[in-house]
Design a protein around this motif. Structure first.
Motif, PDB file in Angstrom:
ATOM      1  N   ARG A 252      39.495  57.489  33.459  1.00 14.49           N
ATOM      2  CA  ARG A 252      39.856  56.745  34.374  1.00 14.49           C
ATOM      3  C   ARG A 252      39.902  57.537  35.796  1.00 14.49           C
ATOM      4  O   ARG A 252      40.023  56.777  36.954  1.00 14.49           O
ATOM      5  CB  ARG A 252      41.359  56.250  34.017  1.00 14.49           C
ATOM      6  N   LEU A 270      36.495  54.277  37.824  1.00 12.40           N
ATOM      7  CA  LEU A 270      35.841  53.475  36.649  1.00 12.40           C
ATOM      8  C   LEU A 270      34.532  52.874  37.367  1.00 12.40           C
ATOM      9  O   LEU A 270      34.568  53.039  38.609  1.00 12.40           O
ATOM     10  CB  LEU A 270      36.497  52.312  36.196  1.00 12.40           C
ATOM     11  N   ASP A 271      33.448  52.742  36.591  1.00 15.92           N
ATOM     12  CA  ASP A 271      32.174  51.992  37.074  1.00 15.92           C
ATOM     13  C   ASP A 271      32.869  50.490  37.382  1.00 15.92           C
ATOM     14  O   ASP A 271      33.522  49.919  36.842  1.00 15.92           O
ATOM     15  CB  ASP A 271      31.350  52.126  36.029  1.00 15.92           C
ATOM     16  N   GLU A 273      31.089  47.536  37.337  1.00 18.19           N
ATOM     17  CA  GLU A 273      30.778  46.689  36.313  1.00 18.19           C
ATOM     18  C   GLU A 273      31.733  46.636  35.155  1.00 18.19           C
ATOM     19  O   GLU A 273      32.101  45.676  34.698  1.00 18.19           O
ATOM     20  CB  GLU A 273      29.367  46.747  35.942  1.00 18.19           C
ATOM     21  N   TYR A 274      32.200  47.946  34.843  1.00 14.93           N
ATOM     22  CA  TYR A 274      33.020  48.144  33.685  1.00 14.93           C
ATOM     23  C   TYR A 274      34.489  47.700  34.034  1.00 14.93           C
ATOM     24  O   TYR A 274      35.050  47.118  33.290  1.00 14.93           O
ATOM     25  CB  TYR A 274      33.208  49.525  33.155  1.00 14.93           C
ATOM     26  N   ALA A 275      35.009  48.133  35.070  1.00 21.13           N
ATOM     27  CA  ALA A 275      36.062  47.824  35.778  1.00 21.13           C
ATOM     28  C   ALA A 275      36.360  46.160  35.752  1.00 21.13           C
ATOM     29  O   ALA A 275      37.251  45.858  35.629  1.00 21.13           O
ATOM     30  CB  ALA A 275      36.362  48.486  37.082  1.00 21.13           C
ATOM     31  N   SER A 277      35.142  43.698  33.963  1.00 21.16           N
ATOM     32  CA  SER A 277      34.821  43.098  32.806  1.00 21.16           C
ATOM     33  C   SER A 277      36.240  42.566  32.596  1.00 21.16           C
ATOM     34  O   SER A 277      37.425  43.047  33.003  1.00 21.16           O
ATOM     35  CB  SER A 277      34.555  44.051  31.485  1.00 21.16           C
ATOM     36  N   HIS A 387      34.351  39.883  39.466  1.00 20.82           N
ATOM     37  CA  HIS A 387      32.906  39.963  39.863  1.00 20.82           C
ATOM     38  C   HIS A 387      32.630  38.506  40.397  1.00 20.82           C
ATOM     39  O   HIS A 387      31.535  38.169  40.891  1.00 20.82           O
ATOM     40  CB  HIS A 387      31.810  40.340  38.668  1.00 20.82           C
ATOM     41  N   ARG A 407      40.957  48.634  34.836  1.00 18.33           N
ATOM     42  CA  ARG A 407      39.991  47.504  34.407  1.00 18.33           C
ATOM     43  C   ARG A 407      40.936  46.238  34.192  1.00 18.33           C
ATOM     44  O   ARG A 407      42.011  46.176  34.220  1.00 18.33           O
ATOM     45  CB  ARG A 407      39.242  48.029  33.306  1.00 18.33           C
ATOM     46  N   THR A 587      34.815  54.225  19.052  1.00 21.97           N
ATOM     47  CA  THR A 587      35.957  53.918  20.142  1.00 21.97           C
ATOM     48  C   THR A 587      36.863  52.966  19.701  1.00 21.97           C
ATOM     49  O   THR A 587      37.598  52.436  20.823  1.00 21.97           O
ATOM     50  CB  THR A 587      35.174  53.772  21.444  1.00 21.97           C
ATOM     51  N   GLN A 611      33.567  61.038  25.956  1.00 19.34           N
ATOM     52  CA  GLN A 611      33.021  60.007  26.308  1.00 19.34           C
ATOM     53  C   GLN A 611      31.457  59.997  26.364  1.00 19.34           C
ATOM     54  O   GLN A 611      30.753  59.541  25.701  1.00 19.34           O
ATOM     55  CB  GLN A 611      33.510  58.997  27.348  1.00 19.34           C
ATOM     56  N   ASP A 615      28.569  58.874  23.870  1.00 19.04           N
ATOM     57  CA  ASP A 615      27.301  57.988  24.310  1.00 19.04           C
ATOM     58  C   ASP A 615      26.033  58.584  24.121  1.00 19.04           C
ATOM     59  O   ASP A 615      25.193  58.053  23.889  1.00 19.04           O
ATOM     60  CB  ASP A 615      27.438  57.968  26.058  1.00 19.04           C
TER      61      ASP A 615
END
Length: 822
Positions: A252, A270-271, A273-275, A277, A387, A407, A587, A611, A615
């Motif tokens: 975070r 956060l990224d 796109e991830y945030a 979602s 988005h 997120r 996860t 993380q 990954d």
């Protein structure tokens, strides 16, 4: 006294009674089956056992992700005096924490009464707030802190409004209590959204002060609010300081260490796109008032639809009775929902009654508060679209402080869930206060009916032919179902849901219309509104949290019964090792943590480096990385719907002496070097450590005796015994390297502090002196221990100021009484 009973005690008792009726199974000894809460119990198990055995906090747990701080899992701060205030509130109903809904209603009721809303309007508003589907769905899923934090928005908002409008003594008490409890509840995303409401109120009051030439008075009052806010933060310093420090090392708060050499070293949070979602689409937002507009969700009945009938015929061959019905409805929910989110339990239904009332309320209100609430409501909807309104949300994401730490944009609708019942209540108060003429009331009621009824009619009549009703997963469903019938069911659900909302809108209009025309007494009209709110929300909420969600305690406890694989592993007498459950995700698995120290886990703010390892290595099955984490046991499926425990003979153990070292230039190379290496033999380190560890790694020598053994295990105090006859040597430990400022693990050799280093991307290492020695790793974070001292002092100040303000209110009241008697 009689007035107090009618205006305060009786309405609050009515709210508590409704809470008891809804949550009655809790009073019979049953326990809620909440997915996230059960996951939480599993991942907190080691912490809870340590707390019970030692009477203190472990502060670190190895139960998941190979080790992490407990600050965002569960940590008690005994010197935070606000904790004891929350315990008093919990007396409203401890079983399954049903006191949270009672506290939500009572807090909202107090706010509305402080804003001069009459009691039974306040009852309706409080019911509508607490039993908004968002909170019921969240509570049923086990998102306890989220719902709990929402309860304290009301006193905080009331306190700020009262203070800025001159009632500063009572206002400051409510501000202190609301802010203090909100922060203590430890769901900072909810507290963050609360700040948007407060900011809108402050801006509106500031504009009013400028227009009326009272900016000096406003500034003084705002200063008092800010001071109260700072004092409310004080008892929570230990938590805030610890959380902030940990967050910098987590997903975070920072960026992947793998980006340090990619030109993205300034990336934080956060990224995008991830945030983004779990964004809500504009159409899905209408589910606040027409619940099945997107097909519904997993927790409701679809009996009577073609899709359900087909599924039931199939599932009834596998199961019988209620089980077949449940399986059919749950699967039908995944089919019927055609929104873009993976699956929802149900729409965040606020209510058709509230839909009508908020449209009326925004028209009827004349208080300047209207503009603050309207503005923040619109902004929160834009935020929830994520988005879908990327241009707006990218600006917030890139420039608004802390916004990139959270997120699930749809959670921003929390603001709407607060403002809608507030505006509805204030609008009703204006109607029943007689401040609107009969002509004005009639005009506004009609306009509200045309707007809300027109929208409902559109979705009932035109909507089924206007939208495609095609979902992202339809290709998969088409292999099993007739999609033309599924789409027909989706259209029918939108139509029937819109017509149902239209009926509630019409009933609300009728009750208020007859009151305005003099055909219905005020008391009966208000009771009708309360009844409509209850009936509107009750059935929908019961679908989300009904009697089937409650289990006998014995059945609930069976959730954590050890499997045969667990029992096998628990026979291992080794004091510290890790387990990888291959049948669960890395996860999304907490149940393994109940009995074991797990390689995986379930947490939204795990350590960023871990993380990275998941990954880049663990998710790809790199056995070398499992070995270096001392994954001594693997849980695997046995092919017969069971699990077996398989030992891993290549696990590296708790500590070892490698025989070679490979230096790399950066984190990316460090991660890549672990693609193929033997951790028992080789250690990977960055070249910046070369002067510290080079020359302390030795090839095997049969004449040299080197060993290191974990002698005692404590989550925050690890003690090893080393034997090293061949000179100082580098040892590697299968523990997570974690050394942020004021929260670092400390290393000692024979009681003397020594340095330790990060190797293999996230493990600890140390140069161990020749000879026999005691090695200790100790976790004594200053953020916690110094924070506790600050908490104590600020708690005394917190309650001291509340007591002083309370005394001043009492003195003023007594003086006023004596003056009136004279």
């Amino acid at each position: 006294m009689q007035t107090v009973f009618k205006t305060w005690i009786l309405p609050i008792l009515a709210l508590i009674l409704l809470n008891v009726i809804y949550f009655y199974p809790a009073l019979t000894g049953k326990v809620l089956s909440q997915d996230d809460e059960m996951l939480g119990l599993a991942k907190r198990h080691e912490i809870s056992e340590y707390r019970e055995a030692h009477g203190e906090e472990p502060l670190w747990t190895n139960a998941m992700f190979s080790g992490m701080p407990t600050f965002q899992i569960t940590t008690n701060y005994p010197n935070n005096g606000i904790t004891y205030l929350k315990q008093v509130i919990s007396l409203l109903g401890k079983p399954s924490r049903i006191y949270i809904f009672a506290s939500m209603m009572i807090m909202f009721f107090i706010m509305l009464r402080a804003l001069s809303v009459r009691p039974w309007i306040a009852v309706a508003g409080s019911l509508a707030f607490a039993f908004s589907a968002f909170f019921v769905i969240s509570f049923a899923a086990g998102h306890i802190a989220k719902v709990h934090a929402a309860a304290y928005i009301a006193p905080l908002v009331a306190g700020v409004i009262l203070t800025l409008r001159g009632k500063w003594k009572l206002g400051l008490i409510l501000t202190l209590i609301g802010a203090g409890l909100s922060i203590q509840t430890n769901h900072f995303q909810i507290t963050y959204y609360s700040a948007f409401i407060l900011a809108a109120i402050v801006i509106t009051e500031g504009v009013y002060a400028v227009k009326n030439g009272v900016i000096g008075t406003f500034a003084k009052r705002l200063g008092l609010v800010m001071i109260a806010g700072l004092i409310a933060i004080g008892p929570n310093i230990g938590n805030l300081w610890s959380t902030y420090t940990y967050t910098q090392e987590s997903m975070r708060g920072g960026h992947s260490a793998l980006n340090e050499n990619s030109g993205d070293s300034e990336a934080k949070g956060l990224d995008f796109e991830y945030a983004m979602s779990w964004s809500y689409s504009p159409l899905e937002t209408m589910g606040l008032f027409i619940p099945n507009i997107m097909g519904g969700g997993a927790k409701q009945s679809y009996e009577g639809t073609d899709t359900y009938d087909f599924l039931y015929r199939n599932f009834s061959q596998q199961a019988r009775g209620d089980q077949a019905v449940e399986m059919s409805n749950r699967y039908a929910g995944s089919v019927m929902y055609w929104g873009e989110q993976s699956l929802v339990n149900g729409a965040y239904y606020v209510g058709a009654v509230l839909f009508f009332l908020i449209v009326f309320g925004f028209q009827a209100m004349e208080d300047r508060l209207k503009w603050a609430l309207l503005g923040v409501t619109v902004i929160s909807v834009f935020m929830a679209w994520g988005h879908h309104f990327e241009s707006f949300n990218r600006i917030l994401f890139n420039h608004l402080p802390l916004y990139d730490k959270f997120r699930v944009p749809s959670m921003a609708l929390l603001i709407v869930f607060f403002t809608i019942p507030l505006v509805a209540s204030l609008g009703l108060e204006r109607l029943f206060s007689g401040k609107l003429s009969s002509e004005q009331s009639t005009k506004l009621l009609k306009r509200s009916l045309y707007i809300t009824g027109g929208i409902a009619v559109f979705f009932a009549v035109i909507g089924p032919a206007f939208f495609s009703f095609e979902g992202a997963n339809d290709g998969r469903f088409a292999q099993q179902l007739d999609m033309s019938k599924v789409i027909g069911d989706r259209q029918a659900l939108m139509r029937s849901s819109a017509f149902t909302s239209l009926l509630f809108i019409a009933a609300t209009f009728a009750a208020l219309w007859f009151y305005v025309k003099g055909s219905l007494k005020p008391t009966y009209a208000l009771l009708a509104i309360v009844a409509l709110v209850v009936v509107d929300l009750w059935k929908f909420d019961k679908d989300q949290l009904g009697k089937e969600e409650w289990l006998p305690e014995r059945e609930f406890a069976q959730t954590f019964a050890p499997s045969a694989a667990d029992q096998m592993i628990l026979k291992d007498k080794d004091i510290h090792y890790r387990v990888f459950n291959t049948t669960a995700g890395l996860t999304s698995d907490s149940y393994t943590s109940y009995y074991h120290k797990s390689i995986g886990g379930y947490h939204g703010a795990k350590l960023a480096r871990y993380q990275d390892l998941i990954d880049e290595q663990l998710s790809k099955g790199n056995i070398s990385c499992f070995n270096m984490l001392n994954a001594k046991w693997f849980i695997q499926a046995n092919g017969q719907n069971g699990k077996v425990a398989v030992p891993n003979p290549n696990a590296c153990g708790n500590a070892w002496f490698p025989s070679s070292v490979t230096f790399v230039d950066n984190t990316v190379e460090e991660m890549r070097a672990m693609d193929e290496f033997n951790p028992q033999v080789e250690v990977i380190a960055q070249s910046s450590l070369q002067e510290n560890i080079d020359g302390f790694v030795f090839a095997p020598d049969s004449t040299v005796n080197r060993s290191i053994v974990l002698e005692s295990y404590d989550p925050k105090h690890m003690v090893y015994k080393s034997q090293n006859s061949g000179g100082d040597a580098l040892a590697v430990f299968s523990e997570i390297y974690y050394t942020p400022t004021n929260q670092a693990w400390q290393a000692y050799v024979d009681g003397e502090a020594v340095d330790h280093y990060r190797v293999n991307y996230l493990l600890r290492s140390m140069v161990v002196p020749s000879g026999n020695h005691t090695i200790e790793f100790v976790f004594e974070p200053k953020t916690y221990y110094a924070g506790e001292k600050i908490d104590l002092g600020m708690s005394i100040l917190f309650y001291g100021i509340i007591a002083l303000l309370g005394f001043m209110i009492y003195r003023d009241s007594k003086s006023k009484t004596e003056s009136s008697e004279a």
